[in-house]
Design an enzyme around this catalytic site. Structure first.
Site, PDB file in Angstrom:
ATOM      1  N   SER A  44     -63.608  -6.337   1.836  1.00 16.93           N
ATOM      2  CA  SER A  44     -65.887  -6.014   2.261  1.00 16.93           C
ATOM      3  C   SER A  44     -66.040  -5.317   3.437  1.00 16.93           C
ATOM      4  O   SER A  44     -65.730  -4.557   4.171  1.00 16.93           O
ATOM      5  CB  SER A  44     -65.840  -7.624   2.701  1.00 16.93           C
ATOM      6  OG  SER A  44     -67.437  -7.431   3.150  1.00 16.93           O
ATOM      7  N   TYR A  81     -64.182 -15.417   7.660  1.00 20.85           N
ATOM      8  CA  TYR A  81     -64.305 -14.445   6.683  1.00 20.85           C
ATOM      9  C   TYR A  81     -63.631 -12.675   7.226  1.00 20.85           C
ATOM     10  O   TYR A  81     -62.647 -11.929   6.685  1.00 20.85           O
ATOM     11  CB  TYR A  81     -65.155 -14.068   5.994  1.00 20.85           C
ATOM     12  CG  TYR A  81     -66.187 -13.409   4.938  1.00 20.85           C
ATOM     13  CD1 TYR A  81     -65.824 -13.461   3.250  1.00 20.85           C
ATOM     14  CD2 TYR A  81     -65.992 -12.286   5.144  1.00 20.85           C
ATOM     15  CE1 TYR A  81     -65.278 -12.652   2.866  1.00 20.85           C
ATOM     16  CE2 TYR A  81     -66.729 -11.101   4.132  1.00 20.85           C
ATOM     17  CZ  TYR A  81     -66.229 -11.491   2.458  1.00 20.85           C
ATOM     18  OH  TYR A  81     -66.450 -10.234   1.497  1.00 20.85           O
TER      19      TYR A  81
HETATM   20  N1  LIG Z   1     -70.716 -10.907  -2.734  1.00 24.06           N
HETATM   21  C1  LIG Z   1     -70.248 -10.105  -1.849  1.00 24.06           C
HETATM   22  O1  LIG Z   1     -71.501  -9.918  -1.371  1.00 24.06           O
HETATM   23  C2  LIG Z   1     -69.208  -9.572  -1.299  1.00 24.06           C
HETATM   24  C3  LIG Z   1     -69.008  -8.418  -0.864  1.00 24.06           C
HETATM   25  C4  LIG Z   1     -68.535  -7.604  -0.156  1.00 24.06           C
HETATM   26  C5  LIG Z   1     -67.438  -8.738  -0.661  1.00 24.06           C
HETATM   27  N2  LIG Z   1     -66.927  -9.080  -1.292  1.00 24.06           N
HETATM   28  C6  LIG Z   1     -66.124  -9.634  -2.027  1.00 24.06           C
HETATM   29  O2  LIG Z   1     -65.797 -10.136  -3.527  1.00 24.06           O
HETATM   30  C7  LIG Z   1     -65.300 -10.951  -3.844  1.00 24.06           C
HETATM   31  C8  LIG Z   1     -65.740 -11.739  -4.907  1.00 24.06           C
HETATM   32  O3  LIG Z   1     -66.466 -12.436  -4.625  1.00 24.06           O
HETATM   33  P1  LIG Z   1     -68.413 -12.660  -5.244  1.00 24.06           P
HETATM   34  O4  LIG Z   1     -69.137 -12.655  -4.294  1.00 24.06           O
HETATM   35  O5  LIG Z   1     -68.199 -11.447  -6.771  1.00 24.06           O
HETATM   36  O6  LIG Z   1     -67.714 -13.924  -6.192  1.00 24.06           O
HETATM   37  P2  LIG Z   1     -67.801 -14.643  -6.346  1.00 24.06           P
HETATM   38  O7  LIG Z   1     -67.783 -16.573  -5.908  1.00 24.06           O
HETATM   39  O8  LIG Z   1     -69.369 -15.229  -7.407  1.00 24.06           O
HETATM   40  O9  LIG Z   1     -66.746 -15.157  -7.295  1.00 24.06           O
HETATM   41  C9  LIG Z   1     -65.423 -15.123  -7.203  1.00 24.06           C
HETATM   42  C10 LIG Z   1     -64.907 -15.705  -8.266  1.00 24.06           C
HETATM   43  O10 LIG Z   1     -63.243 -16.402  -7.860  1.00 24.06           O
HETATM   44  C11 LIG Z   1     -63.065 -17.491  -8.090  1.00 24.06           C
HETATM   45  N3  LIG Z   1     -62.088 -17.970  -7.920  1.00 24.06           N
HETATM   46  C12 LIG Z   1     -62.450 -18.770  -6.565  1.00 24.06           C
HETATM   47  N4  LIG Z   1     -61.209 -19.867  -5.370  1.00 24.06           N
HETATM   48  C13 LIG Z   1     -60.284 -18.871  -6.274  1.00 24.06           C
HETATM   49  C14 LIG Z   1     -59.114 -19.252  -6.435  1.00 24.06           C
HETATM   50  N5  LIG Z   1     -58.472 -19.821  -4.668  1.00 24.06           N
HETATM   51  N6  LIG Z   1     -57.906 -18.828  -7.197  1.00 24.06           N
HETATM   52  C15 LIG Z   1     -58.521 -17.876  -8.293  1.00 24.06           C
HETATM   53  N7  LIG Z   1     -59.697 -18.198  -7.933  1.00 24.06           N
HETATM   54  C16 LIG Z   1     -60.827 -17.987  -7.582  1.00 24.06           C
HETATM   55  C17 LIG Z   1     -64.108 -18.275  -7.905  1.00 24.06           C
HETATM   56  O11 LIG Z   1     -64.096 -19.042  -9.393  1.00 24.06           O
HETATM   57  C18 LIG Z   1     -64.821 -17.033  -9.244  1.00 24.06           C
HETATM   58  O12 LIG Z   1     -65.451 -16.727 -10.379  1.00 24.06           O
HETATM   59  C19 LIG Z   1     -64.760 -11.281  -2.868  1.00 24.06           C
HETATM   60  O13 LIG Z   1     -63.259 -11.118  -2.450  1.00 24.06           O
HETATM   61  C20 LIG Z   1     -64.744 -11.176  -2.025  1.00 24.06           C
HETATM   62  O14 LIG Z   1     -64.446 -11.354  -0.195  1.00 24.06           O
HETATM   63  C21 LIG Z   1     -68.200 -10.026  -2.176  1.00 24.06           C
END
Ligand SMILES: NC(=O)c1ccc[n+]([C@@H]2O[C@H](COP(=O)([O-])OP(=O)(O)OC[C@H]3O[C@@H](n4cnc5c(N)ncnc54)[C@H](O)[C@@H]3O)[C@@H](O)[C@H]2O)c1
Length: 394
Positions: A269, A282
């Protein structure tokens, strides 16, 4: 016993039989197959259509002995004919089917036949795990990889959304396939089982995208030790566990095909590059992830395993921000975090204005960075920003 054979033997066999093209393989240990002693016994099964493609390994349960026996038998096999074996019978242990793609594996093991489309994609027939692949960034990445020919494992805690995603991808009937595996990336046992199930179904592992992550914001007054521990377990420990069990398979593949590159990719991130106010649990886990990436990269490059983090900016269109009930936009609106904001669109505009590119990060932006680290052979240990200019490296 079978998980030992699957993890220590099947990826080695996959590489031993891969000459012009990297094969896929499937391990089948149905009970009735375990009684088969030789070719003739196997031919009693209706689905075995190619008697000339069977190779039998002597009875032993020691992985190195199986590989040694097979190495000799395969060198004799290739002296006499060009095509690879279709089946390798490990007496009393199981049957390994080998093919150019997973549709062929289905045929070889008697799954119902269907018409399949051949495509020639950018990651054709590669075996790729995407953790947290049921929705959000992971879901989008899994869809794009499938469309480009990869065999994608959607490894997610959420069985309902994960299976739905797999079914909808497989409706496209391509020669590559999607496969759902339930996992909790915070549990070593569960991550190890995810890797074993991947090898059993597809024969090995080429890329793991450690994407599953959670966010519970809060300053020091609000953050409970339990919430902090849970975020650390999933966002930080989870990445270590994925790298640990994936690397074991990738190293074995590298032993049998020295010039074959594989990838461990963490979705990090922009909060892994710069502190995040009232969001330290985080940011701390994500900063730590970059330390893991750099260290794993040094350890694993001798095995041609590249390790990189991708650091996206905010994914405003994804559920974390845009969910109408629980998304961050509605939370920030209700909490009055953005001065003067009356509607969700005001909150969104406030955050978009902080990005030089004027918009949030999208799946395609992250995908381009993933392709960069995968296709590059002369780079590892990097944290690649995909932030529309919001974070600039120095
Ligand atoms: N959304 C953002 O703005 C953003 C920005 C930068 C980085 N990220 C990173 O991208 C990645 C995905 O984020 P997102 O926003 O798409 O998340 P999201 O919440 O939309 O999806 C996350 C998925 O992970 C699964 N999950 C959660 N805990 C789990 C576990 N213990 N074991 C297996 N699966 C699990 C959930 O069921 C879900 O399907 C993360 O690592 C997040 O830190 C997100």
């Amino acid at each position: 016993m079978n998980s030992l054979i699957i993890n220590r033997v099947v990826p080695a066999i996959r590489m031993l039989v891969s000459k012009q093209k990297i094969m896929v393989a499937r391990f089948d240990d149905r009970e009735e197959l375990l009684k088969a002693e030789d070719k003739e016994d196997l031919l009693n099964f209706d689905f075995i259509k190619k008697p000339s493609g069977i190779l039998v390994v002597d009875e032993t349960t020691e992985p190195n002995e199986i590989i040694d026996d097979l190495t000799v038998k395969l060198s004799i096999w290739y002296e006499n004919r060009a095509p690879h074996p279709d089946y390798i019978l490990l007496k009393g242990i199981g049957l390994i089917a080998i093919g150019e793609n997973t549709a062929i594996l289905d045929q070889l093991l008697g799954a119902p036949q269907q018409l399949v489309k051949e495509i020639s994609g950018r990651v054709q027939d590669k075996i790729i795990i995407v953790t947290g692949g049921a929705q959000g960034f992971g879901g989008g990445i899994a869809e794009l990889l499938y469309a480009q020919g990869a065999n994608v494992v959607i490894a997610d805690l959420n069985e309902e959304t994960g299976s739905k995603m797999v079914n909808s991808l497989n409706m496209n009937s391509q020669t590559n396939q999607a496969y759902y595996i339930k996992v909790n990336v915070g549990s070593a046992e569960s991550v190890e089982a995810m890797v074993t199930a991947t090898v059993k179904h597809f024969g090995g592992l080429d890329v793991i995208i450690s994407n599953a992550g959670i966010l519970r914001a809060g300053g020091l007054d609000e953050m409970t030790p339990e919430s902090f521990a849970l975020m650390t377990e999933i966002n930080y420990n989870g990445y270590f566990l994925c790298a640990k069990y994936a690397a074991a398979i990738m190293k074995l593949q590298s032993r049998f095909k020295e010039d074959y590159f594989t990838d461990i990719i963490q979705i990090n991130s922009k909060s892994g590059l710069k502190g995040s106010n009232r969001n330290f649990a985080y940011a701390g886990g994500k900063f730590g992830g970059i330390g893991l990436t750099q260290s794993f990269a040094m350890e694993l490059m001798p095995f041609k395993i590249k390790v990189n983090s991708i650091c996206p900016g905010n994914f405003f269109e994804g559920p974390l921000w845009s969910d109408p009930d629980r998304g961050l936009f509605v939370q920030y609106l209700n909490a009055g975090k953005v001065p003067g904001a009356k509607e969700i669109k005001d909150v969104k505009a406030f955050y978009e204005a902080q990005v030089p590119a004027g918009r949030g990060c999208r799946v395609i932006d992250v995908m381009r960075a993933i392709y960069y680290v995968m296709e590059q052979e002369y780079e590892t240990g990097q944290a690649v920003p995909v932030t529309g200019g919001q974070n600039m490296l120095n």
